[in-house]
Design an enzyme around this catalytic site. Structure first.
Site, PDB file in Angstrom:
ATOM      1  N   HIS A 125      61.004  57.767 -58.309  1.00 13.50           N
ATOM      2  CA  HIS A 125      61.554  59.003 -57.763  1.00 13.50           C
ATOM      3  C   HIS A 125      60.663  59.634 -56.704  1.00 13.50           C
ATOM      4  O   HIS A 125      60.765  60.842 -56.445  1.00 13.50           O
ATOM      5  CB  HIS A 125      61.839  60.011 -58.881  1.00 13.50           C
ATOM      6  N   ASP A 162      63.484  69.328 -64.376  1.00 15.24           N
ATOM      7  CA  ASP A 162      64.927  69.461 -64.603  1.00 15.24           C
ATOM      8  C   ASP A 162      65.603  68.117 -64.851  1.00 15.24           C
ATOM      9  O   ASP A 162      66.733  68.080 -65.335  1.00 15.24           O
ATOM     10  CB  ASP A 162      65.588  70.144 -63.407  1.00 15.24           C
ATOM     11  N   GLU A 175      65.556  80.232 -63.346  1.00 11.21           N
ATOM     12  CA  GLU A 175      65.611  79.446 -62.118  1.00 11.21           C
ATOM     13  C   GLU A 175      66.702  80.021 -61.222  1.00 11.21           C
ATOM     14  O   GLU A 175      67.646  80.636 -61.708  1.00 11.21           O
ATOM     15  CB  GLU A 175      65.905  77.981 -62.450  1.00 11.21           C
TER      16      GLU A 175
END
Length: 415
Positions: free
Chosen positions: A100, A161, A272
């Protein structure tokens, strides 16, 4: 415009997009020497194309070899072998977790990519004592850590997340999410690390032992060593989550409410924010699946392309605490200045909330919309500048773009 300047701009744009590579293929003798290393795992020298991409999908660098380590000793032996080649060797090494990275950081042009997920076979060990923790491989996925620790009624304190990332990958960056305001990023919740250094040594470090290496490796982007094991602090895990979203048309109210919530002694467990253009959808985006109970829609939210700010907040609870949870949530919501009729909420299990992004990933993969370029930028903006930033960026640039999420995490710098 002068031709030379045009040529310069073309080269600059190509480099910025990551499409220009300068791959040096190592000598055949070097590859042969790698193949002769006594390993518990193995090297791949031909089928290596899967290690030449990452989540960013902006850069592609073909490695010469991929190491599938069967043990930490394999990683140490490989790094040591490269180190002993000397400073004139051009062979590079990159640790790759779940891939990632955004600009090829988990790739190695003409070098060695270490497939860290091969270490997931190392058994996790949960200590459920007075100061609970879990020992897990650097190549283990956070979602697997969660499943294992929940067997003991425990869970890590701080998350990202998206949980389908490796421990070593997020700890080499920071690991930020909506819990960061309270617990700090993931790197603030680590008790101990095992690291393979650039010399190929296996070193255990902590705040008390080899502390310089410990603090350098956490958030060090892999430049101070490869994280092969981490001891992660745990806390009692709740069973349920009240998941809430409210909307703001005014940035000042939005950010001031965020600041108030992260400063309060009793507050939400996850805070958030999102920046949204109405046409991109208010309740859902590619990051999460949110199915509100009793939503109240107003036509003013639907299509005028105004910039809207969404505050996403949660309260953790156990079923027997539901009544107290309701009271706390209602008290906190009464202090916020969100748009009337824009309150949406749902109740989900703790694991459903934490793993919410993966469900959207599955849907996007089915539509062929996941493996696309993902340009991404993370910025830390001081409180004193956030209103100027919002006015210049959200007020002028955002309206010309409708792709991808824009998130605002309020954090306390003391964490």
């Amino acid at each position: 415009m002068k031709p030379s300047l045009v040529q310069f701009l073309k080269v600059f744009l190509l480099l910025a997009l990551g499409r220009v590579t300068n791959t040096q293929v190592p000598d055949q003798d070097v590859l042969v020497s790698l193949g002769k290393l006594p390993l518990d795992g193995h090297f791949s020298f031909h089928d290596v194309s899967t290690a030449a991409w990452d989540f960013g999908n902006l850069s592609s660098f073909m490695p010469a070899a991929v190491l599938h380590p069967g043990s930490v000793d394999d990683i140490a032996a490989t790094v040591r072998h490269v180190f002993l080649m000397g400073e004139h060797s051009t062979l590079t090494v990159a640790a790759r977790g779940h891939g990632h990275s955004l600009r090829g950081q988990s790739q190695a042009a003409g070098g060695i990519v270490i497939k860290m997920e091969s270490l997931r076979s190392v058994k996790m060990r949960v200590n459920s004592g007075a100061s609970p923790y879990v020992d897990a491989s650097g190549g283990e996925l956070w979602i697997n850590v969660l499943h294992e620790t929940l067997k003991y009624g425990l869970a890590p304190k701080s998350w990202t997340d998206y949980l389908h990332l490796t421990i070593g990958g997020t700890l080499s960056n920071a690991g930020v999410s909506g819990q960061t305001f309270r617990h700090g990023p993931q790197i603030s919740n680590v008790n101990e690390l095992e690291i393979v250094t650039g010399r190929g040594e296996i070193v255990t470090c902590s705040p008390e032992q080899n502390s310089d290496l410990f603090h350098a490796a956490l958030g060090g982007l892999g430049q101070f060593g490869i994280i092969t094991r981490a001891r992660i602090a745990l806390e009692p895990a709740p069973k349920m989550v009240r998941w809430i979203r409210v909307l703001y048309s005014d940035f000042a109210s939005f950010t001031e409410d965020q600041e108030m919530l992260i400063s309060a002694e009793r507050t939400f467990d996850y805070i958030e924010g999102f920046v949204i253009i109405n046409r991109t959808g208010i309740l859902n985006n590619w990051r999460s699946s949110f199915n509100p109970q009793d939503p109240v829609w107003a036509s003013q939210f639907e299509s005028d392309r105004r910039v809207i700010f969404s505050l996403e907040i949660t309260k953790n609870y156990n079923p027997e605490e539901a009544e107290n949870m309701e009271q706390e949530v209602n008290n906190l919501l009464s202090q916020l200045r969100y748009m009337p009729l824009s309150l949406f909420h749902t109740d989900v299990t703790y694991i459903e909330f934490l793993d919410r992004v993966h469900s959207s990933e599955v849907k996007l993969r089915a539509k062929g919309m996941w493996e696309v370029p993902h340009p991404w930028l993370n910025l830390i903006i001081p409180r004193s500048s956030i209103h100027t930033f919002a006015r210049e960026v959200f007020g002028k640039i955002l309206k010309d773009s409708s792709n991808g999420p824009i998130m605002i995490y309020p954090v306390n710098k003391s964490r």
